[in-house]
Scaffold this motif. Structure first.
Motif, PDB file in Angstrom:
ATOM      1  N   UNK A  39       0.831  -1.211   0.000  1.00  0.00           N
ATOM      2  CA  UNK A  39       0.000   0.000   0.000  1.00  0.00           C
ATOM      3  C   UNK A  39       0.865   1.260   0.000  1.00  0.00           C
ATOM      4  N   UNK A  40       2.050   1.176   0.637  1.00  0.00           N
ATOM      5  CA  UNK A  40       2.899   2.358   0.776  1.00  0.00           C
ATOM      6  C   UNK A  40       3.891   2.498  -0.378  1.00  0.00           C
ATOM      7  N   UNK A  41       3.992   1.482  -1.217  1.00  0.00           N
ATOM      8  CA  UNK A  41       5.004   1.500  -2.268  1.00  0.00           C
ATOM      9  C   UNK A  41       4.779   2.672  -3.231  1.00  0.00           C
ATOM     10  N   UNK A  42       5.838   3.456  -3.423  1.00  0.00           N
ATOM     11  CA  UNK A  42       5.726   4.689  -4.204  1.00  0.00           C
ATOM     12  C   UNK A  42       5.446   4.483  -5.684  1.00  0.00           C
ATOM     13  N   UNK A  43       5.679   3.284  -6.224  1.00  0.00           N
ATOM     14  CA  UNK A  43       5.406   3.060  -7.641  1.00  0.00           C
ATOM     15  C   UNK A  43       4.021   2.470  -7.870  1.00  0.00           C
ATOM     16  N   UNK A  44       3.187   2.446  -6.845  1.00  0.00           N
ATOM     17  CA  UNK A  44       1.889   1.806  -7.017  1.00  0.00           C
ATOM     18  C   UNK A  44       0.800   2.543  -6.272  1.00  0.00           C
ATOM     19  N   UNK A  45       0.300   1.918  -5.219  1.00  0.00           N
ATOM     20  CA  UNK A  45      -0.807   2.534  -4.472  1.00  0.00           C
ATOM     21  C   UNK A  45      -0.338   3.807  -3.766  1.00  0.00           C
TER      22      UNK A  45
END
Ligand code: SAH
Ligand code: SF4
Length: 428
Positions: free
Chosen positions: A242-248
């Protein structure tokens, strides 16, 4: 269920028959019914796990990084729900992926919309392997300038807090990281909240900046069904995605993990997840807390507060939220408020006062507004923010502590009792 807006007691409101008819009318049947799916889902896997999955179908090492990035981007940035949508992946590979892996969504069994705009979804996940399908509830609370998604971590809960509806449902099982991440993905899809809606348009390239302003789902709280720290790995893995900068790309300052006080896991949550922390305190004396939150018998208040004092990164900017449910005549006196202030001395904290949300068969009543306001004032005068949480979605049993999935369905008589309560308590 988790609106932290300061609340002044509004005029008593009852639901009119049209609103009740509306409630009955919005139960929405599923659009698709998933079958048993033997394919592992890529949703919820870490990048490394996706890499291994790709290797297992014979992808060459030099391709794996790039393909993983593409899949990640499609699943979490664009919200693709099928491999066929991934137009910059070769057709042969898409077909291969389709045969071997899933990225589909759980079935939306019902979608209920409260008169206040809160939405509750009952989601059914297909059995993977030999398991049985499970159902969980996820709640979306829109507010001025933000929208909070209340995510479940378990089906049911083992902890039997005496004021919580979920606690009356036996633990069915822990949710997997896939099932936790899918709650966020489904909500964003259902709300039209992926940054590039639809699949048309230019091919997205990994690394494209994701606008994080103006999102409908701007905040996540692990305050749905279950105790997140008793399902640590899956919750951690899901929140990392959820926290990943390239996604959610949800900011870690906009994610709150709420625990009833699983003390040994609190340092790990700080070190390995690092989101904001909320503690369901609810009482200032061990004898009362033993009753309300039976886990207190194992981890009493002093130990719990010591773990809070040690929480990594604790500061005024990263205060701990203490949740305190207001139960009439049980924990709501001025003496309780003063003791609370004394106990929390030295901990950067905010105290969230939660009006008790009734459910069919519950044995408590919510404190009246004057009592809640007096309590809030004592806490506030001692220098702590003490917002009174506005109950949201009570009419659809979506408010704090009211969730209980249809893995154990409510009887019709319980539904009627609920509607009567939503219309009759006049506290909203
Ligand atoms: N298991 C975790 C998170 C889920 S409960 C925990 O206990 O913290 C989310 C919040 O709702 C908790 O603070 C919980 O104590 C509170 N809650 C439970 N039942 C409630 C009810 N009937 N009315 C108001 N709040 C309730
Ligand atoms: Fe479980 Fe939290 Fe409910 Fe207690 S309040 S029974 S820990 S979900």
């Amino acid at each position: 269920m988790t609106s932290d807006v300061s609340h002044s007691p509004g005029a008593a409101r009852t639901l009119d028959p049209a609103a009740i008819a509306h409630l009955h009318g919005i139960m929405k049947e599923a659009e698709t019914a998933p079958q048993r799916d033997a394919r592992p889902s890529l949703l919820g896997m870490s990048r490394q796990e996706i890499g291994l999955a790709l290797k297992s179908i014979g992808l060459e090492d030099r391709q794996i990084r790039m393909r993983t990035a593409q899949l990640w981007h499609w699943m979490y940035l664009r919200g693709a729900s099928s491999f066929a949508d991934m137009t910059n992946v070769s057709k042969t590979l898409r077909t291969e992926l389709e045969g071997r892996f899933a990225i589909g969504r759980p079935e939306i069994v019902t979608e209920q919309i409260s008169v206040d705009g809160t939405r509750k979804w009952l989601l059914r996940f297909p059995p993977r392997g030999a398991g049985r399908p499970v159902e969980v509830e996820t709640v979306y609370i829109p507010e001025e300038g933000r929208g909070t998604l209340c995510v479940s971590s378990q089906v049911g809960c083992t902890l039997t807090c005496s004021f919580c509806h979920t606690g009356t449902q036996k633990l069915v099982r822990n949710l997997t990281a896939e099932e936790i991440v899918a709650q966020i993905v489904v909500a964003r899809e259902r709300l039209g909240d992926f940054p590039l809606p639809g699949i048309a348009g230019p091919h997205p390239e990994p690394g494209v900046a994701v606008p994080s302003e103006g999102r409908l789902v701007s905040n996540v709280v692990m305050m749905g069904m279950g105790e997140p720290l008793l399902n640590f790995e899956a919750v951690r893995n899901a929140l990392m995605i959820a926290m990943d900068g390239d996604g959610l790309s949800l900011s870690r300052r906009r994610i709150t993990l709420s625990t009833s006080g699983v003390v040994p896991m609190i340092p790990r949550a700080g070190a390995e997840i690092g989101t904001l922390l909320a503690i369901s305190l609810h009482a200032v004396r061990d004898d009362l807390r033993d009753d309300l939150v039976p886990l207190n018998r194992r981890y009493p208040i002093a130990e719990l507060l010591e773990a809070c004092r040690q929480y990594p990164g604790l500061s005024n900017a990263r205060r701990i939220t203490f949740e305190y449910v207001m139960l009439a005549g049980v924990n709501d006196s001025v003496a309780d408020a003063r003791e609370l202030v004394r106990l929390l001395k030295g901990i950067p904290a905010k105290i969230n006062l939660i009006p008790f949300n009734p459910w069919p068969g519950s044995k408590y009543e919510c404190s009246d507004w004057d009592t809640i306001e007096t309590f809030a004032e004592v806490v506030n005068r001692a220098g702590y923010a003490s917002p009174i949480r506005t109950p949201r979605g009570r009419d659809i049993l979506a408010a704090c502590g009211q969730l209980k999935s249809a893995s154990e369905k409510m009887r019709a008589s319980e539904r009627l009792a609920l509607l009567a309560m939503a219309g009759g308590n006049g506290e909203d």
